[in-house]
Scaffold this motif. Structure first.
Motif, PDB file in Angstrom:
ATOM      1  N   LEU A 122       3.009   9.394   0.969  1.00 17.81           N
ATOM      2  CA  LEU A 122       1.558   9.553   0.887  1.00 17.81           C
ATOM      3  C   LEU A 122       1.145  10.117  -0.467  1.00 17.81           C
ATOM      4  O   LEU A 122       0.145   9.694  -1.053  1.00 17.81           O
ATOM      5  CB  LEU A 122       1.050  10.438   2.034  1.00 17.81           C
ATOM      6  N   ARG A 123       1.925  11.063  -0.982  1.00 17.98           N
ATOM      7  CA  ARG A 123       1.626  11.626  -2.305  1.00 17.98           C
ATOM      8  C   ARG A 123       1.751  10.553  -3.388  1.00 17.98           C
ATOM      9  O   ARG A 123       0.904  10.440  -4.281  1.00 17.98           O
ATOM     10  CB  ARG A 123       2.546  12.810  -2.606  1.00 17.98           C
ATOM     11  N   LEU A 124       2.785   9.726  -3.293  1.00 20.86           N
ATOM     12  CA  LEU A 124       2.959   8.654  -4.267  1.00 20.86           C
ATOM     13  C   LEU A 124       1.835   7.626  -4.172  1.00 20.86           C
ATOM     14  O   LEU A 124       1.370   7.122  -5.199  1.00 20.86           O
ATOM     15  CB  LEU A 124       4.315   7.977  -4.066  1.00 20.86           C
ATOM     16  N   LEU A 125       1.395   7.327  -2.964  1.00 20.69           N
ATOM     17  CA  LEU A 125       0.264   6.401  -2.795  1.00 20.69           C
ATOM     18  C   LEU A 125      -0.994   6.970  -3.448  1.00 20.69           C
ATOM     19  O   LEU A 125      -1.734   6.259  -4.132  1.00 20.69           O
ATOM     20  CB  LEU A 125       0.013   6.126  -1.314  1.00 20.69           C
ATOM     21  N   THR A 126      -1.223   8.260  -3.237  1.00 18.38           N
ATOM     22  CA  THR A 126      -2.385   8.927  -3.835  1.00 18.38           C
ATOM     23  C   THR A 126      -2.319   8.868  -5.360  1.00 18.38           C
ATOM     24  O   THR A 126      -3.291   8.489  -6.021  1.00 18.38           O
ATOM     25  CB  THR A 126      -2.435  10.402  -3.379  1.00 18.38           C
ATOM     26  N   GLU A 127      -1.182   9.235  -5.918  1.00 19.38           N
ATOM     27  CA  GLU A 127      -1.031   9.249  -7.368  1.00 19.38           C
ATOM     28  C   GLU A 127      -1.165   7.850  -7.966  1.00 19.38           C
ATOM     29  O   GLU A 127      -1.791   7.681  -9.015  1.00 19.38           O
ATOM     30  CB  GLU A 127       0.329   9.845  -7.742  1.00 19.38           C
TER      31      GLU A 127
ATOM     32  N   GLU B  71      -2.295  -5.308   4.769  1.00 15.36           N
ATOM     33  CA  GLU B  71      -3.234  -5.623   3.695  1.00 15.36           C
ATOM     34  C   GLU B  71      -3.709  -4.312   3.106  1.00 15.36           C
ATOM     35  O   GLU B  71      -4.302  -3.478   3.800  1.00 15.36           O
ATOM     36  CB  GLU B  71      -4.416  -6.416   4.243  1.00 15.36           C
ATOM     37  N   LEU B  72      -3.429  -4.103   1.840  1.00  9.99           N
ATOM     38  CA  LEU B  72      -3.859  -2.893   1.145  1.00  9.99           C
ATOM     39  C   LEU B  72      -5.184  -3.151   0.443  1.00  9.99           C
ATOM     40  O   LEU B  72      -5.354  -4.156  -0.235  1.00  9.99           O
ATOM     41  CB  LEU B  72      -2.814  -2.467   0.109  1.00  9.99           C
ATOM     42  N   THR B  73      -6.097  -2.223   0.622  1.00  8.63           N
ATOM     43  CA  THR B  73      -7.386  -2.274  -0.049  1.00  8.63           C
ATOM     44  C   THR B  73      -7.611  -0.921  -0.714  1.00  8.63           C
ATOM     45  O   THR B  73      -7.270   0.111  -0.140  1.00  8.63           O
ATOM     46  CB  THR B  73      -8.529  -2.535   0.957  1.00  8.63           C
ATOM     47  N   VAL B  74      -8.180  -0.936  -1.899  1.00 12.17           N
ATOM     48  CA  VAL B  74      -8.480   0.301  -2.604  1.00 12.17           C
ATOM     49  C   VAL B  74      -9.990   0.355  -2.852  1.00 12.17           C
ATOM     50  O   VAL B  74     -10.461   0.073  -3.941  1.00 12.17           O
ATOM     51  CB  VAL B  74      -7.681   0.399  -3.933  1.00 12.17           C
ATOM     52  N   PRO B  75     -10.754   0.699  -1.806  1.00  8.13           N
ATOM     53  CA  PRO B  75     -12.208   0.753  -1.942  1.00  8.13           C
ATOM     54  C   PRO B  75     -12.661   2.126  -2.448  1.00  8.13           C
ATOM     55  O   PRO B  75     -11.870   3.076  -2.501  1.00  8.13           O
ATOM     56  CB  PRO B  75     -12.691   0.555  -0.506  1.00  8.13           C
TER      57      PRO B  75
ATOM     58  N   PRO C 262      -4.551  -3.253   8.325  1.00 10.71           N
ATOM     59  CA  PRO C 262      -5.229  -2.973   7.062  1.00 10.71           C
ATOM     60  C   PRO C 262      -5.042  -1.504   6.686  1.00 10.71           C
ATOM     61  O   PRO C 262      -5.122  -0.627   7.529  1.00 10.71           O
ATOM     62  CB  PRO C 262      -6.691  -3.296   7.351  1.00 10.71           C
ATOM     63  N   VAL C 263      -4.755  -1.270   5.425  1.00  9.54           N
ATOM     64  CA  VAL C 263      -4.526   0.079   4.914  1.00  9.54           C
ATOM     65  C   VAL C 263      -5.486   0.313   3.756  1.00  9.54           C
ATOM     66  O   VAL C 263      -5.616  -0.537   2.880  1.00  9.54           O
ATOM     67  CB  VAL C 263      -3.059   0.242   4.447  1.00  9.54           C
ATOM     68  N   GLN C 264      -6.128   1.471   3.771  1.00 10.89           N
ATOM     69  CA  GLN C 264      -7.050   1.813   2.697  1.00 10.89           C
ATOM     70  C   GLN C 264      -6.573   3.068   1.984  1.00 10.89           C
ATOM     71  O   GLN C 264      -6.220   4.052   2.610  1.00 10.89           O
ATOM     72  CB  GLN C 264      -8.469   2.079   3.223  1.00 10.89           C
ATOM     73  N   ILE C 265      -6.578   2.980   0.669  1.00 13.41           N
ATOM     74  CA  ILE C 265      -6.332   4.130  -0.191  1.00 13.41           C
ATOM     75  C   ILE C 265      -7.532   4.173  -1.118  1.00 13.41           C
ATOM     76  O   ILE C 265      -7.788   3.211  -1.838  1.00 13.41           O
ATOM     77  CB  ILE C 265      -5.052   3.958  -1.034  1.00 13.41           C
ATOM     78  N   GLY C 266      -8.298   5.234  -1.072  1.00 11.21           N
ATOM     79  CA  GLY C 266      -9.506   5.318  -1.869  1.00 11.21           C
ATOM     80  C   GLY C 266      -9.235   5.237  -3.357  1.00 11.21           C
ATOM     81  O   GLY C 266      -8.176   5.641  -3.842  1.00 11.21           O
ATOM     82  N   ALA C 267     -10.198   4.721  -4.088  1.00  8.11           N
ATOM     83  CA  ALA C 267     -10.056   4.527  -5.528  1.00  8.11           C
ATOM     84  C   ALA C 267      -9.789   5.840  -6.270  1.00  8.11           C
ATOM     85  O   ALA C 267      -9.193   5.839  -7.331  1.00  8.11           O
ATOM     86  CB  ALA C 267     -11.316   3.864  -6.093  1.00  8.11           C
ATOM     87  N   ARG C 268     -10.211   6.954  -5.682  1.00  8.50           N
ATOM     88  CA  ARG C 268      -9.962   8.254  -6.315  1.00  8.50           C
ATOM     89  C   ARG C 268      -8.797   8.987  -5.659  1.00  8.50           C
ATOM     90  O   ARG C 268      -8.630  10.181  -5.832  1.00  8.50           O
ATOM     91  CB  ARG C 268     -11.224   9.100  -6.271  1.00  8.50           C
ATOM     92  N   GLY C 269      -7.986   8.242  -4.873  1.00  8.05           N
ATOM     93  CA  GLY C 269      -6.768   8.817  -4.344  1.00  8.05           C
ATOM     94  C   GLY C 269      -6.810   9.311  -2.913  1.00  8.05           C
ATOM     95  O   GLY C 269      -5.800   9.780  -2.407  1.00  8.05           O
TER      96      GLY C 269
END
Length: 98
Positions: free
Chosen positions: A72-77, A3-7, A41-48
């Motif tokens: 990881l770089r692609l997820l951030t971008e 489950e990806l979340t972008v909080p 659960p996986v979190q990628i912050g809204a600002r990368g």
């Protein structure tokens, strides 16, 4: 189950705990029925900002070394670009009543 979340970055730990709890009953039911189930659960912050949960997921999927770094770089971008797109359209109407 992934489950990806972008909080927002300050809510990363809370989002992780919420998502783990959200699927607890389903995981128990699947295990009771003889399936092996794990919630990731996986979190990628809204600002990368990429949380350690993303690093852990890629490791469990045997994505290591340069491939993990690139992922990881692609997820951030992607998180940054998506947030920027949403922010740029914050004043647009999403639903039109006709």
């Amino acid at each position: 189950m992934v489950e990806l979340t972008v909080p927002f970055e300050s809510r990363m730990k809370g989002a992780h705990a919420f998502k783990e709890g959200k699927y607890l009953d389903l995981t128990k039911e699947l295990k009771k029925d003889g399936y092996e189930a794990k919630v990731m659960p996986v979190q990628i912050g809204a600002r990368g900002f990429v949380g350690s949960s993303a690093f852990g997921l890629l490791s469990k999927l045997s994505i290591c070394g340069n491939k993990r770094t690139k992922a990881l770089r692609l997820l951030t971008e992607t998180a940054e670009n998506s947030s920027r797109w949403i922010w740029s359209r914050r004043n647009e109407r999403l639903l039109h009543k006709d």
